[in-house]
Design a protein around this motif. Structure first.
Motif, PDB file in Angstrom:
ATOM      1  N   ILE A  52     -22.460  -2.182  10.553  1.00 47.94           N
ATOM      2  CA  ILE A  52     -23.218  -3.417  10.380  1.00 47.94           C
ATOM      3  C   ILE A  52     -22.513  -4.578  11.088  1.00 47.94           C
ATOM      4  CG2 ILE A  52     -24.079  -5.072   8.664  1.00 47.94           C
ATOM      5  CD1 ILE A  52     -25.624  -2.405   8.759  1.00 47.94           C
ATOM      6  N   TRP A  53     -21.185  -4.629  11.012  1.00 50.32           N
ATOM      7  CA  TRP A  53     -20.421  -5.671  11.694  1.00 50.32           C
ATOM      8  C   TRP A  53     -20.627  -5.565  13.209  1.00 50.32           C
ATOM      9  CZ3 TRP A  53     -17.806  -9.700   9.597  1.00 50.32           C
ATOM     10  CH2 TRP A  53     -17.055 -10.477  10.470  1.00 50.32           C
ATOM     11  N   ALA A  54     -20.598  -4.340  13.745  1.00 49.60           N
ATOM     12  CA  ALA A  54     -20.802  -4.127  15.182  1.00 49.60           C
ATOM     13  C   ALA A  54     -22.203  -4.557  15.614  1.00 49.60           C
ATOM     14  CB  ALA A  54     -20.566  -2.664  15.538  1.00 49.60           C
ATOM     15  N   LEU A  55     -23.167  -4.471  14.713  1.00 51.42           N
ATOM     16  CA  LEU A  55     -24.532  -4.900  15.017  1.00 51.42           C
ATOM     17  C   LEU A  55     -24.690  -6.416  14.921  1.00 51.42           C
ATOM     18  CD1 LEU A  55     -26.522  -2.113  13.163  1.00 51.42           C
ATOM     19  CD2 LEU A  55     -26.220  -2.375  15.631  1.00 51.42           C
ATOM     20  N   GLY A  56     -23.647  -7.092  14.434  1.00 49.26           N
ATOM     21  CA  GLY A  56     -23.668  -8.543  14.378  1.00 49.26           C
ATOM     22  C   GLY A  56     -24.254  -9.140  13.114  1.00 49.26           C
ATOM     23  N   VAL A  57     -24.378  -8.348  12.074  1.00 54.18           N
ATOM     24  CA  VAL A  57     -24.933  -8.847  10.806  1.00 54.18           C
ATOM     25  C   VAL A  57     -23.757  -9.093   9.852  1.00 54.18           C
ATOM     26  CG1 VAL A  57     -26.685  -8.467   9.023  1.00 54.18           C
ATOM     27  CG2 VAL A  57     -26.949  -7.407  11.274  1.00 54.18           C
ATOM     28  N   GLU A  58     -22.994 -10.148  10.142  1.00 58.69           N
ATOM     29  CA  GLU A  58     -21.757 -10.424   9.427  1.00 58.69           C
ATOM     30  C   GLU A  58     -21.925 -10.622   7.921  1.00 58.69           C
ATOM     31  OE1 GLU A  58     -22.422 -11.953  12.371  1.00 58.69           O
ATOM     32  OE2 GLU A  58     -20.858 -11.165  13.669  1.00 58.69           O
ATOM     33  N   PRO A  59     -22.951 -11.346   7.434  1.00 60.51           N
ATOM     34  CA  PRO A  59     -23.061 -11.535   5.980  1.00 60.51           C
ATOM     35  C   PRO A  59     -23.212 -10.213   5.212  1.00 60.51           C
ATOM     36  CG  PRO A  59     -24.464 -13.111   7.119  1.00 60.51           C
ATOM     37  CD  PRO A  59     -23.967 -12.145   8.152  1.00 60.51           C
ATOM     38  N   VAL A  60     -23.997  -9.308   5.749  1.00 60.30           N
ATOM     39  CA  VAL A  60     -24.172  -8.003   5.094  1.00 60.30           C
ATOM     40  C   VAL A  60     -22.883  -7.192   5.203  1.00 60.30           C
ATOM     41  CG1 VAL A  60     -25.469  -5.836   5.115  1.00 60.30           C
ATOM     42  CG2 VAL A  60     -26.663  -7.995   5.476  1.00 60.30           C
ATOM     43  N   ALA A  61     -22.233  -7.266   6.366  1.00 63.91           N
ATOM     44  CA  ALA A  61     -20.964  -6.552   6.553  1.00 63.91           C
ATOM     45  C   ALA A  61     -19.922  -7.056   5.566  1.00 63.91           C
ATOM     46  CB  ALA A  61     -20.474  -6.714   7.992  1.00 63.91           C
ATOM     47  N   GLU A  62     -19.889  -8.351   5.340  1.00 60.83           N
ATOM     48  CA  GLU A  62     -18.926  -8.916   4.392  1.00 60.83           C
ATOM     49  C   GLU A  62     -19.209  -8.438   2.966  1.00 60.83           C
ATOM     50  OE1 GLU A  62     -17.539 -13.280   2.803  1.00 60.83           O
ATOM     51  OE2 GLU A  62     -18.197 -13.094   4.880  1.00 60.83           O
TER      52      GLU A  62
END
Length: 182
Positions: free
Chosen positions: A125-135
């Motif tokens: 998810i972080w690699a896809l650029g969706v930082e809030p969900v990754a966090e």
């Protein structure tokens, strides 16, 4: 990293070895790429680079050391490896494991698995650029690791297991503790 270059008739052939470890990989992995010119002609992949000879070495160790080493073959699967060794010893020796110990072992294995899957999902998810969900996923993985540490009685979760049972039971305070705040 190793690079072997062979030139024949203007075409460059080389072997590039990557591994056995990299910060982005879960556990030891090794890739050996053979490239001729601009074409990859062979890929050799191995996940057991650091485990070579372990099967022969473990039986010669004291059990406590063998259990510790088995648990540390892959840190993201330490409970799984320790549980596999304990289960094998229990079957060979005819040892019975009590229901509470089985439940605690199952919880530990599931918490370890949950943490590993959450960490893998977080990286994607972080690699896809969706930082809030990754966090959020990263926080959930931390909570799973914390719950496993409470279950084990210390941060070294593999030290929870022993043939025939577990080395630590939850205290009443641990049983009432809620660790997940998302």
């Amino acid at each position: 990293m190793r690079l072997l270059v062979i030139s024949s008739g203007g075409c460059v052939s080389y072997t590039l070895a990557l591994g056995p470890s990299h910060p982005a990989w879960r556990g030891p992995q090794r890739f050996v790429l053979t490239v001729n010119g601009e074409r990859t002609t062979d890929i050799e992949f191995s996940t057991d680079h650091q485990m070579q000879g372990w099967a022969e070495r473990l039986p010669r160790l004291a059990f406590s050391e063998a259990l510790q080493r088995a648990a540390r073959i892959c840190t993201s699967s330490s409970i799984a490896h320790a549980l596999a060794l304990c289960s094998a010893i229990e079957q060979l020796c005819g040892l019975e494991v009590g229901q509470r110990a089985m439940a605690l072992r199952g919880c530990a294995a599931e918490l370890e698995r949950l943490a590993a899957h959450l960490e893998a999902a977080q990286r994607v998810i972080w690699a896809l650029g969706v930082e809030p969900v990754a966090e959020t996923l990263a926080n959930m993985a931390v909570a799973a690791h914390q719950a496993l540490a409470v279950l084990a009685g210390n941060p070294e979760a593999p030290d929870l297991l022993t043939p025939g049972g577990v080395l630590h039971d939850l205290t009443q305070a641990d049983r009432n503790l809620s660790l997940i705040h998302i």
